[in-house]
Design a protein around this motif. Structure first.
Motif, mmCIF file in Angstrom:
data_model
loop_
_atom_site.group_PDB
_atom_site.id
_atom_site.type_symbol
_atom_site.label_atom_id
_atom_site.label_comp_id
_atom_site.label_asym_id
_atom_site.label_seq_id
_atom_site.Cartn_x
_atom_site.Cartn_y
_atom_site.Cartn_z
ATOM 1 N N SER A 17 10.542 3.951 -12.372
ATOM 2 C CA SER A 17 10.251 3.216 -11.142
ATOM 3 C C SER A 17 8.789 2.809 -11.089
ATOM 4 C CB SER A 17 10.561 4.079 -9.914
ATOM 5 O OG SER A 17 11.921 4.429 -9.856
ATOM 6 N N LEU A 18 8.543 1.733 -10.386
ATOM 7 C CA LEU A 18 7.195 1.277 -10.066
ATOM 8 C C LEU A 18 7.211 0.680 -8.671
ATOM 9 C CD1 LEU A 18 6.046 -0.563 -13.335
ATOM 10 C CD2 LEU A 18 5.078 1.552 -12.419
ATOM 11 N N ARG A 19 6.059 0.715 -8.024
ATOM 12 C CA ARG A 19 5.912 0.066 -6.720
ATOM 13 C C ARG A 19 4.772 -0.926 -6.804
ATOM 14 N NH1 ARG A 19 3.611 2.160 -0.952
ATOM 15 N NH2 ARG A 19 5.033 1.025 0.421
ATOM 16 N N LEU A 20 5.096 -2.183 -6.643
ATOM 17 C CA LEU A 20 4.086 -3.230 -6.663
ATOM 18 C C LEU A 20 3.596 -3.503 -5.247
ATOM 19 C CD1 LEU A 20 5.705 -5.791 -9.130
ATOM 20 C CD2 LEU A 20 4.390 -3.721 -9.634
ATOM 21 N N MET A 34 7.302 -14.194 2.451
ATOM 22 C CA MET A 34 6.625 -13.833 1.204
ATOM 23 C C MET A 34 7.647 -13.632 0.093
ATOM 24 S SD MET A 34 3.396 -13.807 1.818
ATOM 25 C CE MET A 34 2.803 -12.997 0.328
ATOM 26 N N GLY A 35 7.267 -14.066 -1.084
ATOM 27 C CA GLY A 35 8.176 -13.951 -2.224
ATOM 28 C C GLY A 35 7.543 -13.249 -3.404
ATOM 29 N N TRP A 36 8.370 -12.607 -4.189
ATOM 30 C CA TRP A 36 7.971 -12.055 -5.487
ATOM 31 C C TRP A 36 8.706 -12.857 -6.572
ATOM 32 C CZ3 TRP A 36 4.264 -8.626 -6.730
ATOM 33 C CH2 TRP A 36 3.799 -7.749 -5.751
ATOM 34 N N SER A 71 9.551 -5.090 0.948
ATOM 35 C CA SER A 71 9.187 -4.729 2.310
ATOM 36 C C SER A 71 7.805 -5.298 2.607
ATOM 37 C CB SER A 71 9.193 -3.211 2.504
ATOM 38 O OG SER A 71 8.242 -2.587 1.645
ATOM 39 N N ARG A 72 7.412 -5.262 3.862
ATOM 40 C CA ARG A 72 6.108 -5.789 4.231
ATOM 41 C C ARG A 72 5.507 -4.956 5.349
ATOM 42 N NH1 ARG A 72 6.919 -11.802 5.655
ATOM 43 N NH2 ARG A 72 4.693 -11.691 6.150
ATOM 44 N N ASP A 73 4.192 -4.921 5.374
ATOM 45 C CA ASP A 73 3.442 -4.276 6.441
ATOM 46 C C ASP A 73 2.473 -5.327 6.971
ATOM 47 O OD1 ASP A 73 1.707 -2.842 8.064
ATOM 48 O OD2 ASP A 73 1.703 -1.078 6.772
ATOM 49 N N ASN A 74 2.830 -5.963 8.058
ATOM 50 C CA ASN A 74 2.003 -7.056 8.577
ATOM 51 C C ASN A 74 0.647 -6.566 9.069
ATOM 52 O OD1 ASN A 74 3.915 -9.011 7.984
ATOM 53 N ND2 ASN A 74 4.875 -8.867 10.005
ATOM 54 N N ALA A 75 0.575 -5.331 9.491
ATOM 55 C CA ALA A 75 -0.710 -4.783 9.949
ATOM 56 C C ALA A 75 -1.698 -4.671 8.790
ATOM 57 C CB ALA A 75 -0.498 -3.428 10.597
ATOM 58 N N LYS A 76 -1.166 -4.502 7.594
ATOM 59 C CA LYS A 76 -2.027 -4.375 6.405
ATOM 60 C C LYS A 76 -2.037 -5.650 5.568
ATOM 61 C CE LYS A 76 -1.406 0.626 5.914
ATOM 62 N NZ LYS A 76 -0.978 1.724 5.010
ATOM 63 N N ASN A 77 -1.367 -6.698 6.041
ATOM 64 C CA ASN A 77 -1.277 -7.953 5.281
ATOM 65 C C ASN A 77 -0.799 -7.709 3.861
ATOM 66 O OD1 ASN A 77 -2.218 -9.260 7.529
ATOM 67 N ND2 ASN A 77 -4.237 -9.724 6.696
ATOM 68 N N VAL A 79 2.627 -6.964 1.135
ATOM 69 C CA VAL A 79 4.055 -6.954 0.827
ATOM 70 C C VAL A 79 4.246 -6.075 -0.407
ATOM 71 C CG1 VAL A 79 3.917 -9.066 -0.563
ATOM 72 C CG2 VAL A 79 6.097 -8.377 0.437
ATOM 73 N N TYR A 80 5.363 -5.368 -0.439
ATOM 74 C CA TYR A 80 5.633 -4.409 -1.503
ATOM 75 C C TYR A 80 6.921 -4.764 -2.234
ATOM 76 C CZ TYR A 80 2.391 -1.699 1.374
ATOM 77 O OH TYR A 80 1.304 -1.286 2.105
ATOM 78 N N LEU A 81 7.002 -4.287 -3.463
ATOM 79 C CA LEU A 81 8.242 -4.397 -4.217
ATOM 80 C C LEU A 81 8.483 -3.055 -4.903
ATOM 81 C CD1 LEU A 81 10.522 -6.387 -5.004
ATOM 82 C CD2 LEU A 81 9.278 -6.754 -7.150
#
Length: 124
Positions: A17-20, A34-36, A71-77, A79-81
Motif C-alpha cells: 500500500s501507499l498513500r499519495l 480534483m483528479g488523479w 479523499s480530500r481535506d478542504n481545510a488543508k487544501n 487530496v489523497y489517494l
C-alpha cells in the motif's frame, strides 16, 4: 494560478500500500473537482480517480476500483489517494490536478495546472 505538489510515491512490493498526497496552493481549492491521473513510460496519461468539489463524490477507473480510495481535506487544501493491493501494472508517475473544464470527468484534457507528479513503482 494553482500550484500542486504531489508526494507519497515510492517503491513497494505487489500487494502493498501507499498513500499519495496532493497539496494545492489555491484558496479556492474546495471549489474544484480534483483528479488523479497516472502515466507510465510510453503510454498515455490515464484517469485514476476523481472527487467532486461539492458532495465529495468519488469516481474511479475500473482498473483501480475496490483497491484505491480518493479523499480530500478542504481545510488543508489536500487530496489523497490511498492505494491498496498494488499491482506491477500500477507502476507509473501519478499526478493530481483540478478540473477546470466542463467536459468529460475522465478526460485529462479537462484538467489544468499539473504538478511534477510522484513516482510509484510496484515490484512483483
Amino acid at each position: 494560478q494553482v500550484q500542486l505538489v504531489e508526494s507519497g510515491g515510492g517503491l513497494v512490493q505487489a500487494g502493498g500500500s501507499l498513500r499519495l498526497s496532493c497539496a494545492a496552493s489555491t484558496r479556492t481549492f474546495s471549489t474544484y473537482t480534483m483528479g488523479w491521473f497516472r502515466q507510465a513510460p510510453g503510454k498515455e496519461r490515464e484517469f485514476v480517480a476523481a472527487i467532486t468539489w461539492s458532495a465529495g463524490n468519488p469516481y474511479y477507473a475500473d482498473s483501480v476500483k475496490g483497491r484505491f480510495t480518493i479523499s480530500r481535506d478542504n481545510a488543508k487544501n489536500t487530496v489523497y489517494l490511498q492505494m491498496n493491493s498494488l499491482k506491477p501494472e500500477d507502476t507509473a508517475n501519478y499526478y493530481c490536478a483540478p478540473k477546470i473544464g466542463t467536459g468529460y470527468l475522465y478526460s485529462w484534457a479537462e484538467y489544468r495546472y499539473w504538478g511534477q507528479g510522484t513516482q510509484v513503482t510496484v515490484s512483483s
